[in-house]
Design an enzyme around this catalytic site. Structure first.
Site, PDB file in Angstrom:
ATOM      1  N   TYR A   1      -5.098   3.471   5.584  1.00 42.22           N
ATOM      2  CA  TYR A   1      -5.627   2.576   6.526  1.00 42.22           C
ATOM      3  C   TYR A   1      -6.833   3.029   7.209  1.00 42.22           C
ATOM      4  O   TYR A   1      -7.899   2.278   7.540  1.00 42.22           O
ATOM      5  CB  TYR A   1      -4.599   2.581   7.888  1.00 42.22           C
TER       6      TYR A   1
ATOM      7  N   LYS B   1       0.927  -1.129  -0.101  1.00 43.01           N
ATOM      8  CA  LYS B   1      -0.043  -0.027  -0.010  1.00 43.01           C
ATOM      9  C   LYS B   1       1.004   1.176  -0.053  1.00 43.01           C
ATOM     10  O   LYS B   1       2.048   1.037   0.556  1.00 43.01           O
ATOM     11  CB  LYS B   1      -0.993  -0.020   1.229  1.00 43.01           C
TER      12      LYS B   1
HETATM   13  P1  NAD Z   1      12.182   1.656   2.620  1.00 42.71           P
HETATM   14  O1  NAD Z   1      12.640   3.116   2.103  1.00 42.71           O
HETATM   15  O2  NAD Z   1      12.834   1.320   3.903  1.00 42.71           O
HETATM   16  O3  NAD Z   1      12.502   0.672   1.596  1.00 42.71           O
HETATM   17  C1  NAD Z   1      12.472   0.791   0.079  1.00 42.71           C
HETATM   18  C2  NAD Z   1      13.459  -0.221  -0.744  1.00 42.71           C
HETATM   19  O4  NAD Z   1      13.393   0.133  -1.921  1.00 42.71           O
HETATM   20  C3  NAD Z   1      14.839   0.153  -0.193  1.00 42.71           C
HETATM   21  O5  NAD Z   1      15.418  -0.991   0.200  1.00 42.71           O
HETATM   22  C4  NAD Z   1      15.583   0.786  -1.340  1.00 42.71           C
HETATM   23  O6  NAD Z   1      16.990   0.587  -1.552  1.00 42.71           O
HETATM   24  C5  NAD Z   1      14.703   0.151  -2.381  1.00 42.71           C
HETATM   25  N1  NAD Z   1      14.758   1.047  -3.643  1.00 42.71           N
HETATM   26  C6  NAD Z   1      14.977   0.473  -4.912  1.00 42.71           C
HETATM   27  N2  NAD Z   1      14.929   1.705  -5.918  1.00 42.71           N
HETATM   28  C7  NAD Z   1      14.755   2.834  -5.124  1.00 42.71           C
HETATM   29  C8  NAD Z   1      14.849   4.001  -5.492  1.00 42.71           C
HETATM   30  N3  NAD Z   1      14.819   4.518  -7.007  1.00 42.71           N
HETATM   31  N4  NAD Z   1      14.613   4.944  -4.580  1.00 42.71           N
HETATM   32  C9  NAD Z   1      14.541   4.648  -3.527  1.00 42.71           C
HETATM   33  N5  NAD Z   1      14.315   3.297  -2.871  1.00 42.71           N
HETATM   34  C10 NAD Z   1      14.746   2.423  -3.945  1.00 42.71           C
HETATM   35  O7  NAD Z   1      10.680   1.911   2.568  1.00 42.71           O
HETATM   36  P2  NAD Z   1       9.706   0.934   3.412  1.00 42.71           P
HETATM   37  O8  NAD Z   1       9.254   1.612   4.703  1.00 42.71           O
HETATM   38  O9  NAD Z   1      10.033  -0.605   3.394  1.00 42.71           O
HETATM   39  O10 NAD Z   1       8.287   0.794   2.304  1.00 42.71           O
HETATM   40  C11 NAD Z   1       8.205   0.326   1.287  1.00 42.71           C
HETATM   41  C12 NAD Z   1       6.958   0.044   0.708  1.00 42.71           C
HETATM   42  O11 NAD Z   1       6.157  -0.792   1.643  1.00 42.71           O
HETATM   43  C13 NAD Z   1       6.143   1.310   0.580  1.00 42.71           C
HETATM   44  O12 NAD Z   1       4.996   1.276  -0.361  1.00 42.71           O
HETATM   45  C14 NAD Z   1       5.253   1.621   2.064  1.00 42.71           C
HETATM   46  O13 NAD Z   1       4.068   1.958   1.717  1.00 42.71           O
HETATM   47  C15 NAD Z   1       5.082  -0.009   2.105  1.00 42.71           C
HETATM   48  N6  NAD Z   1       4.970  -0.125   3.700  1.00 42.71           N
HETATM   49  C16 NAD Z   1       3.800  -0.929   4.145  1.00 42.71           C
HETATM   50  C17 NAD Z   1       3.629  -1.289   5.564  1.00 42.71           C
HETATM   51  C18 NAD Z   1       2.784  -1.867   5.820  1.00 42.71           C
HETATM   52  O14 NAD Z   1       2.292  -2.074   7.102  1.00 42.71           O
HETATM   53  N7  NAD Z   1       1.730  -2.484   5.002  1.00 42.71           N
HETATM   54  C19 NAD Z   1       4.674  -0.523   6.480  1.00 42.71           C
HETATM   55  C20 NAD Z   1       5.448  -0.058   5.624  1.00 42.71           C
HETATM   56  C21 NAD Z   1       6.031   0.392   4.693  1.00 42.71           C
END
Ligand code: NAD
Length: 374
Positions: free
Chosen positions: A227, A143
């Site tokens: 959410y 999401k």
């Molecule tokens: P994050 O920044 O920790 O991780 C993102 C990942 O994408 C990193 O490993 C990064 O290296 C990679 N990536 C690849 N190409 C990239 C680019 N061009 N620019 C930036 N990063 C790049 O983020 P996150 O918190 O893990 O979130 C990722 C997804 O998961 C989002 O869509 C977020 O909304 C979702 N999320 C969902 C929940 C949930 O409870 N369902 C919780 C947190 C995050």
């Protein structure tokens, strides 16, 4: 159990949510040769590849695999060489099953990967969902589904054309307190919902992170507002017909590109309204549902988080066991693929939410006027 959750409804809840499936841990890691499809599929497990090994993938989804029964981690997609080594070793994923963003499309040739789970920044969801679908893989996309209704439709079309399923990472629909809210909307023991209030916010840290950038699809409404709208819809059991939105900014520098705090109200066909607040600068984790049967209400606080939820239902504590939402979600998706049916968190639900989000932004841009959802 000191709540309205009868034995009968508990059984139906267990079946429908897949709750029973995910409570038993699989135990210690299996030898490397057994991750291959032949043995996995004999055990009824589907292989999942995680795309993007950031915070959510490594801290929540990877540990979740210790509790899944119907799926296991069989592939990784990352641009970071050190993550390939670290997580490849930790989860016993062979090099042949580890990709980067350039080699990603070769996943099409890997029979051990049935589902691609997109856990990238929001602006990348559409591209990788569509590429995964073209590779013939089922998709779970985190999401918010994407950044626009147009993108959501393209993602759904790509999955449809390639005969694969699309699910969105709406994990709260796999959590027992929220499943009870869904049951109350379906069975109406207190009558229908009369009013819903949902709030989710947190104080965001690092000012350089992508969640504060417009081109990455940052902002509170896309990140955590989903959410709130999700909860209102499943608590009422309807899709909204119109919205009103308001935005509040206290730090125009930090939140120069994205929304900081958004309040929004939704009107539903039965006349019920919901009121929600979502924010990157205040802590809130609450769901309140008031029912037609006077004085009957449910309040869950904290709600929407990863840990233990607490709630009351008609004045009595809600007492559900803690379960791993991520594991339950992935197992239910795998089960739906194996049995050829749909979850309640499909791409169509994500599309509905993108329509709501666009309407809220449109309302905000026009001074908070009522916007009908097309
Ligand atoms: P994050 O920044 O920790 O991780 C993102 C990942 O994408 C990193 O490993 C990064 O290296 C990679 N990536 C690849 N190409 C990239 C680019 N061009 N620019 C930036 N990063 C790049 O983020 P996150 O918190 O893990 O979130 C990722 C997804 O998961 C989002 O869509 C977020 O909304 C979702 N999320 C969902 C929940 C949930 O409870 N369902 C919780 C947190 C995050």
């Amino acid at each position: 159990m000191n709540n309205s959750f009868s034995d009968l409804s508990r059984r139906s809840f267990i079946t429908k949510s897949g709750f029973a499936l995910s409570t038993a841990a699989l135990g210690s890691a299996l030898p490397i040769d057994s991750i291959y499809a032949s043995s996995d599929k004999r055990r009824g497990q589907l292989g999942i590849a995680l795309v993007g090994l950031g915070g959510y993938a490594t801290q929540m989804l990877m540990p979740g695999f210790a509790q899944t029964k119907r799926c296991r981690l069989t592939g990784l997609v990352t641009g970071a060489p050190e993550k390939k080594i670290r997580y490849g070793k930790e989860f016993e994923i062979p090099d042949t099953h580890i990709y980067d963003y350039e080699t990603f499309d070769r996943i099409a040739d890997n029979p051990d990967i049935d589902i691609v789970y997109v856990v990238l920044p929001n602006s990348m969801h559409a591209e990788y969902t569509i590429r995964a679908a073209k590779a013939g893989k089922h998709v779970i996309c985190e999401k918010p589904m994407c950044l626009s209704v147009e993108e959501a439709k393209a993602m759904i079309s790509a999955c449809h054309e390639n005969n694969v399923t699309l699910n969105i990472g709406y994990r709260c629909q796999y959590e027992p307190h929220n499943l009870e809210i869904i049951r109350l909307a379906r069975e109406k023991p207190f009558g229908g919902a009369r009013y819903v209030q949902s709030e989710l916010g947190f104080v965001i840290g690092d000012p350089s992170q992508w969640r504060l950038r417009r081109d990455y699809g940052g902002g509170a409404l896309l990140d955590v507002g989903v959410y709130c709208m999700q909860a209102a819809c499943y608590a009422i059991g309807e899709d909204p017909i119109a919205v009103y939105g308001q935005e509040f900014k206290t730090d125009p520098v930090k939140f120069g590109e994205v929304d900081e705090t958004v309040a929004f109200q939704m009107e539903f066909p039965s006349g019920v309204i919901s009121n929600s607040t979502t924010s990157f600068s205040l802590d809130a984790h609450r769901l309140y549902v008031n029912y037609q049967d006077a004085n009957k209400h449910v309040e869950i606080q904290p709600n929407f988080n990863y840990g233990k939820y607490r709630g009351s239902i008609a004045g009595k504590p809600m007492e559900f066991p803690f379960i791993n939402q991520q594991a339950n979600h992935m197992d239910v998706v795998a089960q739906s693929i194996q049995e050829g049916n749909e979850t309640t968190t499909t791409g169509d639900v994500g599309l509905r939410d993108m329509k709501i989000i666009e309407a809220i932004f449109q309302s905000i841009a026009n001074g908070g006027v009522r916007i009908e959802i097309g």
